[in-house]
Structure formats: structure tokens, C-alpha cells
Scaffold this motif. Structure first.
Motif, PDB file in Angstrom:
ATOM      1  N   THR A   1       1.168   0.079  -4.799  1.00 27.17           N
ATOM      2  CA  THR A   1       2.338   0.413  -5.614  1.00 27.17           C
ATOM      3  C   THR A   1       3.311  -0.757  -5.695  1.00 27.17           C
ATOM      4  N   VAL A   2       4.089  -0.790  -6.805  1.00 26.38           N
ATOM      5  CA  VAL A   2       5.179  -1.760  -6.977  1.00 26.38           C
ATOM      6  C   VAL A   2       6.499  -1.005  -7.123  1.00 26.38           C
ATOM      7  N   GLU A   3       6.559   0.255  -6.662  1.00 23.14           N
ATOM      8  CA  GLU A   3       7.718   1.118  -6.883  1.00 23.14           C
ATOM      9  C   GLU A   3       8.991   0.591  -6.214  1.00 23.14           C
ATOM     10  N   ASN A   4       8.850  -0.234  -5.195  1.00 23.24           N
ATOM     11  CA  ASN A   4      10.034  -0.761  -4.500  1.00 23.24           C
ATOM     12  C   ASN A   4      10.498  -2.111  -5.045  1.00 23.24           C
ATOM     13  N   THR A   5      10.010  -2.472  -6.199  1.00 27.30           N
ATOM     14  CA  THR A   5      10.442  -3.713  -6.837  1.00 27.30           C
ATOM     15  C   THR A   5      11.936  -3.646  -7.164  1.00 27.30           C
TER      16      THR A   5
ATOM     17  N   LEU B   1      -2.708  -8.244  -2.715  1.00 22.86           N
ATOM     18  CA  LEU B   1      -3.182  -7.621  -1.471  1.00 22.86           C
ATOM     19  C   LEU B   1      -4.699  -7.461  -1.566  1.00 22.86           C
ATOM     20  N   SER B   2      -5.338  -7.351  -0.413  1.00 22.09           N
ATOM     21  CA  SER B   2      -6.794  -7.164  -0.400  1.00 22.09           C
ATOM     22  C   SER B   2      -7.132  -5.687  -0.515  1.00 22.09           C
ATOM     23  N   ALA B   3      -8.270  -5.416  -1.098  1.00 29.24           N
ATOM     24  CA  ALA B   3      -8.810  -4.055  -1.183  1.00 29.24           C
ATOM     25  C   ALA B   3     -10.295  -4.143  -0.869  1.00 29.24           C
ATOM     26  N   GLU B   4     -10.658  -3.592   0.286  1.00 27.55           N
ATOM     27  CA  GLU B   4     -12.043  -3.716   0.749  1.00 27.55           C
ATOM     28  C   GLU B   4     -12.673  -2.328   0.872  1.00 27.55           C
ATOM     29  N   PHE B   5     -13.878  -2.231   0.334  1.00 30.16           N
ATOM     30  CA  PHE B   5     -14.641  -0.986   0.432  1.00 30.16           C
ATOM     31  C   PHE B   5     -15.888  -1.237   1.268  1.00 30.16           C
ATOM     32  N   TYR B   6     -16.188  -0.318   2.123  1.00 30.96           N
ATOM     33  CA  TYR B   6     -17.381  -0.448   2.952  1.00 30.96           C
ATOM     34  C   TYR B   6     -18.172   0.857   2.909  1.00 30.96           C
ATOM     35  N   LYS B   7     -19.426   0.738   3.235  1.00 29.56           N
ATOM     36  CA  LYS B   7     -20.294   1.916   3.262  1.00 29.56           C
ATOM     37  C   LYS B   7     -20.237   2.538   4.646  1.00 29.56           C
ATOM     38  N   ASP B   8     -20.032   3.848   4.685  1.00 26.50           N
ATOM     39  CA  ASP B   8     -20.068   4.538   5.977  1.00 26.50           C
ATOM     40  C   ASP B   8     -21.420   4.326   6.635  1.00 26.50           C
TER      41      ASP B   8
ATOM     42  N   TYR C   1       0.860  -1.181   0.000  1.00 27.04           N
ATOM     43  CA  TYR C   1       0.000   0.000   0.000  1.00 27.04           C
ATOM     44  C   TYR C   1       0.902   1.239   0.000  1.00 27.04           C
ATOM     45  N   LYS C   2       0.559   2.224  -0.782  1.00 30.90           N
ATOM     46  CA  LYS C   2       1.364   3.429  -0.925  1.00 30.90           C
ATOM     47  C   LYS C   2       1.483   4.148   0.416  1.00 30.90           C
TER      48      LYS C   2
ATOM     49  N   TYR D   1      -4.360   9.058   0.451  1.00 35.12           N
ATOM     50  CA  TYR D   1      -5.366   8.011   0.336  1.00 35.12           C
ATOM     51  C   TYR D   1      -5.058   6.866   1.301  1.00 35.12           C
ATOM     52  N   ASP D   2      -6.104   6.192   1.755  1.00 35.65           N
ATOM     53  CA  ASP D   2      -5.956   5.031   2.635  1.00 35.65           C
ATOM     54  C   ASP D   2      -4.936   5.340   3.731  1.00 35.65           C
ATOM     55  N   ALA D   3      -5.301   6.313   4.564  1.00 32.87           N
ATOM     56  CA  ALA D   3      -4.366   6.861   5.556  1.00 32.87           C
ATOM     57  C   ALA D   3      -3.783   5.787   6.461  1.00 32.87           C
ATOM     58  N   ASN D   4      -4.565   4.752   6.750  1.00 31.89           N
ATOM     59  CA  ASN D   4      -4.068   3.680   7.627  1.00 31.89           C
ATOM     60  C   ASN D   4      -3.246   2.645   6.887  1.00 31.89           C
ATOM     61  N   ASP D   5      -3.177   2.749   5.566  1.00 24.36           N
ATOM     62  CA  ASP D   5      -2.438   1.784   4.734  1.00 24.36           C
ATOM     63  C   ASP D   5      -2.828   0.345   5.060  1.00 24.36           C
TER      64      ASP D   5
END
Length: 593
Positions: free
Chosen positions: A329-333, A428-435, A306-307, A312-316
Motif C-alpha cells: 500500500t501507498v496509503e500513508n503517502t 519492496l520485494s515480493a517472494e512466492f514459494y511453494k509449500d 506492506y499492508k 494477507y501476508d500475516a507476517n508483513d
């Protein structure tokens, strides 16, 4: 002498067995008619008739009195019809609740309250419970922890129970019967048993069928309900069906997901590589011998994460609300040779768990992307993937995988070469939830209520680290509905006649009345021959334009809802008779004739 004469006749009649006059009757007859020369036979008959009439007078007076009461009281009788019917209503509330509080709900449509359901939105975090309070009794209406699994996006690490209880009722139940059914439903909700209960009464017989395992308390409640239905004194058919179904869905927590990463990686490696670039062996078949040696030496060590330090995604942690962004991101490959980045590309795969579908996207070199039959959608291989709900088919729960490739080749006959390297797949997982989760017709213990009778109720909110928007309340009540009776015709109109120079009055209350004693508005059929003036219940008829002859008309009465018309009757307007000088009355004219 008269006495003796009468006495003799009396003796004669006494001896005559065909005559039915007692000595007492004859004695009274002689006394009442001592001065009249009337035959005893006639006198006795007259006396007997008088006795009959005297005995009948009280009964006649009673009948007259009763008839008079019925006649005069009928218009004032409040004989309207009332029916009781169930009606559903929705009261708009528009209430935002962030803490423990109470709210007084005043029903817009009053009646015996049979059911209460809530509509609105609840924040996905914390706990929210809503109770209905009435006369020291409370009924749990809503609990956000008991929402269906489809509404609990983003909550992991426990077993979600999807519950559904269907209740079908035919016929009118008493308050006690509804209370027992409500207790059965509450108990089933607590035990989470899959059961089906059918109870039917017909022809004074109650039949019960049960599928599934009942607890002792549930069995006792059903037995109590059956016993009450057995002693009902009406013949109404009652049908009750209660069916529950509870499904357990295990939602893995983050630790379990991490422990399964390697296994899932292997599965994704196999599936996704096979779908897009066959296998590694076919790739190597296109490479010349000297290049094969390079493949075994040069490696790409992909680093998917996670970037860090982004907005974005402050808690990573790969979790965001449905309007948020998760950046990967894959920038550290790392590469174990001096790589020319213009030959690099990254293949991203977004797999939606709920839809079981994946969509591929390629970032970086167009030549590299086209090698795996994809178009480059971003110019740089190391640009973060900004995943949002709906992008590349992303649903609420997703697995995002990445693979970095290096592709450089020349197929010319002069200097052919091929350098193609690729990393393993990482995900990696990416989960979206409704507030806020939407809920409709939410009810737990308030689905069936025991005919609560009040114009207002208290709603109790228990909220811990959450928030609630209560849009509306849907409820069912029993209402006594008044059925208006139309005006009635007391009697038909008779034909009338009057002289052209006279008027004729009619009291319309003599002909119309209303059971509810509503005020009546009268009207009439208008024609060109008769003028009618109406003042309250009095109608005055006169000839129009010196009309004489016969016409027809009728009257109507309206109680503001219904109208009734009278019978059609004849109206005759006669030519006025003028008396000749010297005549004082119509009798004089007749005598002359």
C-alpha cells in the motif's frame, strides 16, 4: 584219426606264411569243432569273427544304453533358456510422512537391485533425509537441502549449489565395479568438484581419461576400478563416463537487499521513468512559468509498505506461498499541500527477477493514468496492490515499485494551467514459494547400487519440522527371464494305410516332445475323409462316410505358448477284402489267384 588229420592240416597252415592263424587259434578251433568235418580255413575265420563280436559286445551294449537314455530322457529335460536383463519398474507408494519413521518396501518386481530413485513432494521448510537400508548398510537416497536451486524458492541468505552428475555406462558391471563407481559419485558429491572421467576397456586394454582436479581418494578409487577391469577374463566392451558440474548461485539475504535499496531505487528510477514518461525535464517543458515555481514547492513523499493488520501476508514480510497474497500500500503517502485526491494516481511496476520482465498498472484517476500512457485498472489511488503469483507477470521472486502522481491541467486558451507532481520511486520485494516442492528421480548414493539381493528393503525417514509425500519409487533390477522353447518334432510321420472297416492308432508322444516337459495339446488338420479322435496323446484314425482312397493330413502340438506342425503325410484307406465262403484267410485267396 580225425585228430591226426586235423593236426596235419594245422601243420600245413602253420607253415603257410600267407595265413594268419596262430597255433592257439588252431588248437581252439580243433577243440570246438572236433566232431565237424569243416575245413580249418573256414573254422579259423569263423572263430576269429566270434572273437571280434565278443570283444565288440560290451561297446555295443554301452552305445545302446546311452542311446536309450538320450532317447527316453529327452522329453523330460528342463532345457529352457534363461537370459538376464535389466528392467525398470515403478512401484506406487502414496505415503505421507511427517516424523521420523521406517517403512518396509516390498518390491513388486524382484531381482538384483541396481538403482533406486524417489518421486514425490517435500515441504519447503525444515529438513528431510531418506535412506535405504539393506543388511546393515545404508544408502542416502534423498536430502531436501541438496535439491536444485530452482526448487528452493524463498530460501535466502546462503549460497545454493546446483549440482548435476551425469553417469553413462555401457556393458555389464560386476557388483564390485558398481560399488566403486557409487563411491566415486558419492565422493564427488561431497567435494563438489567439476570433473569428467572416461574409462573404456577394449581388446583387453583399459584406457582412462580425466578432466579436472581429482582428490587423492577419487584417484585411488579410479585406480582400483581400472585394476579390476584389467583382470576381467571376458572380452565385453565396457564404457564408463562420469561428468559433474556444480554452479554456485549467491542468494542475498534480507539485510543485503535493504542495504542495496537506495542503489536499486536509483536504477529503477532511471530505467522505469525513461521507459514510461521520458524524464522529468520534458514534463516541465509543458508547464507554464508560474507552475514551475509550484513544482519546486509542492512535494509528494511516498510511503510504500506492506499492508498492516490485513488477512494477507500475516507476517508483513513480503513472503507467501505460491497460493497466497502479498498486499502492498501507498496509503500513508504525505503531501505538503491541500491535495485534491481526484487528481491522484499510483503507478505500480511488477518486475519478475527470474523472467527479467516488468508490467505496469495504474490505480486512481483515469486522467492521471492516461498522462503516463496507462489505463486505470482501479478507481482509487490508495487502494492496496494485491500481488499474487502470475498477476502482472509476478514470478517467484519479484521487485514491486510504486510512484504516486498528481496530474491536473487545462489546455484551453482562456485559462491554461498545468499542475503535475510526482514522487520518487520506492520498491519492496515480493517472494512466492511453494509449500511443497516437486522432485523426480531423486537419488544420491542409490543411483548405482551393488546388485542388492532382497525382496524387501527398509526406508528410513529423518524429518525435522517438515513433511514429505512419497508418490512412487522407480528402480532398476536384473531379472532372470525364462525363454520358452517351442515343442519339437522327434521324427517325421510315415505314410500310413488301413482298411476302411478298421482303425489306426498313433501315439503322438512318439513324434512330439517339449524341452521343458510342458504338457502338450495335440490337434490335427481336419478334412472330410478321415475322422480323428484324440484322447491325451493317442490319436485314432477311421474312415469318414466309408471313404476309400488317398488323402493327406498333419498333426500339431502346442505347449500353451508355441505351436509346431508335423510333416504332411499320406493316409491311404483301402477297400476291405471279403473272403469267399470256404476261405479261411487271405492266403487262400492268393493261392486261388
Amino acid at each position: 584219426m580225425k585228430y591226426k588229420k586235423s593236426h596235419k592240416k594245422s601243420n600245413i597252415y602253420i607253415k603257410n606264411p600267407d595265413k594268419c592263424y596262430s597255433p592257439e587259434t588252431i588248437r581252439k578251433t580243433n577243440m570246438l569243432n572236433s566232431n565237424k568235418h569243416v575245413p580249418m580255413d573256414i573254422l579259423a575265420k569263423e572263430n576269429r569273427l566270434k572273437n571280434i563280436l565278443l570283444k565288440s559286445i560290451p561297446l555295443v551294449l554301452v552305445l545302446i544304453a546311452v542311446s536309450s537314455i538320450i532317447f527316453f530322457i529327452k522329453p523330460a529335460t528342463t532345457g529352457y533358456s534363461v537370459i538376464t536383463e535389466e528392467s525398470n519398474f515403478t512401484d506406487n507408494i502414496g505415503l505421507i510422512v511427517n516424523e521420523n519413521s521406517d517403512y518396509t518396501w516390498n518390491l513388486e518386481n524382484e531381482g538384483l537391485l541396481k538403482s533406486v530413485k524417489l518421486n514425490g513432494e517435500v515441504k519447503n521448510s525444515g529438513t528431510v533425509k531418506i535412506y535405504l537400508e539393506h543388511e546393515n548398510n545404508t544408502y542416502l537416497i534423498f536430502d531436501n537441502k541438496k535439491l536444485k536451486e530452482s526448487d528452493l524458492e524463498g530460501i535466502t541468505g546462503f549460497v545454493v549449489i546446483v549440482d548435476e552428475i551425469e553417469v553413462e555406462i555401457t556393458g555389464n558391471l560386476t557388483a564390485d565395479e558398481e560399488a566403486i563407481i557409487n563411491s566415486i559419485i558419492t565422493n564427488i558429491n561431497e567435494t563438489k568438484d567439476d570433473v569428467e572421467i572416461e574409462i573404456e576397456t577394449e581388446d583387453n586394454e583399459t584406457k582412462t581419461e580425466v578432466t579436472g582436479n581429482l582428490t587423492a581418494e577419487q584417484t585411488a578409487l579410479i585406480d582400483s576400478l581400472t585394476a579390476i577391469l584389467d583382470v576381467r577374463d571376458d572380452e565385453e566392451i565396457i564404457k564408463i563416463k562420469i561428468k559433474s558440474e556444480f554452479l554456485e548461485i549467491e542468494v542475498p539475504d534480507e539485510e543485503e537487499e535493504e542495504s542495496d535499496d537506495e542503489e536499486s531505487n536509483e536504477e529503477i528510477d532511471d530505467n522505469l521513468i525513461n521507459d514510461t514518461i521520458n524524464t522529468t525535464e520534458p514534463l516541465n517543458e509543458t508547464v507554464v512559468n508560474e507552475t514551475i515555481e509550484d513544482i519546486s514547492v509542492n512535494k509528494i513523499n511516498i510511503a510504500l509498505g506492506y499492508k498492516q493488520d490485513s488477512i494477507y501476508d500475516a507476517n508483513d514480510d513480503g513472503r507467501e506461498n505460491i497460493d497466497g497474497v502479498i498486499d502492498l500500500t501507498v496509503e500513508n503517502t504525505e503531501f505538503d499541500w491541500q491535495v485534491d485526491e481526484k487528481n491522484l494516481c499510483t503507478r505500480w511496476d511488477t518486475f519478475s527477477v527470474e523472467n527479467e520482465e516488468n508490467i505496469l498498472a495504474c490505480y486512481g484517476s483515469s486522467r492521471c493514468c492516461s498522462f503516463v500512457d496507462l489505463s486505470s485498472v482501479r478507481p482509487d489511488w490508495n487502494e492496496p496492490l494485491y500481488s499474487t503469483y502470475g498477476q502482472y507477470g509476478a514470478g517467484l521472486n519479484n521487485i514491486i515499485s510504486a510512484q504516486v502522481l498528481y496530474v491536473d491541467y487545462n489546455l484551453s486558451l482562456q485559462v491554461p494551467y498545468s499542475e503535475i507532481y510526482y514522487s520518487e520511486w520506492k520498491n519492496l520485494s515480493a517472494e512466492f514459494y511453494k509449500d511443497f516442492v516437486r522432485f523426480e528421480d531423486a537419488c544420491l548414493e542409490s543411483c548405482i547400487l551393488p546388485n542388492l539381493n532382497s525382496s524387501s528393503y527398509k526406508l528410513i525417514f529423518e524429518i525435522d519440522n517438515s513433511s514429505l509425500i512419497l508418490d512412487s519409487i522407480t528402480y532398476r533390477v536384473l531379472i532372470d527371464k525364462k525363454i520358452n522353447n517351442p515343442p519339437l518334432l522327434r521324427k517325421n510321420f510315415s505314410d500310413i494305410s488301413f482298411s476302411r472297416d478298421k482303425k489306426h492308432e498313433i501315439n503322438l508322444n512318439d513324434y512330439f516332445y517339449d524341452l521343458e516337459n510342458d504338457n502338450l495339446t495335440f490337434n490335427y488338420y481336419k478334412n472330410s475323409s478321415i475322422n480323428v479322435s484324440l484322447e491325451n496323446e493317442i490319436a485314432v484314425l477311421t474312415s469318414d462316410n466309408d471313404f476309400t482312397g488317398t488323402t493327406y493330413m498333419f498333426f500339431t502340438a502346442n505347449d500353451s505358448v508355441n505351436t509346431i506342425a508335423s510333416d504332411v503325410f499320406k493316409v491311404e484307406v483301402k477297400v476291405p477284402i471279403k473272403l469267399v465262403k470256404g476261405m479261411k484267410s487271405l492266403r487262400d485267396l492268393i493261392d486261388l489267384g
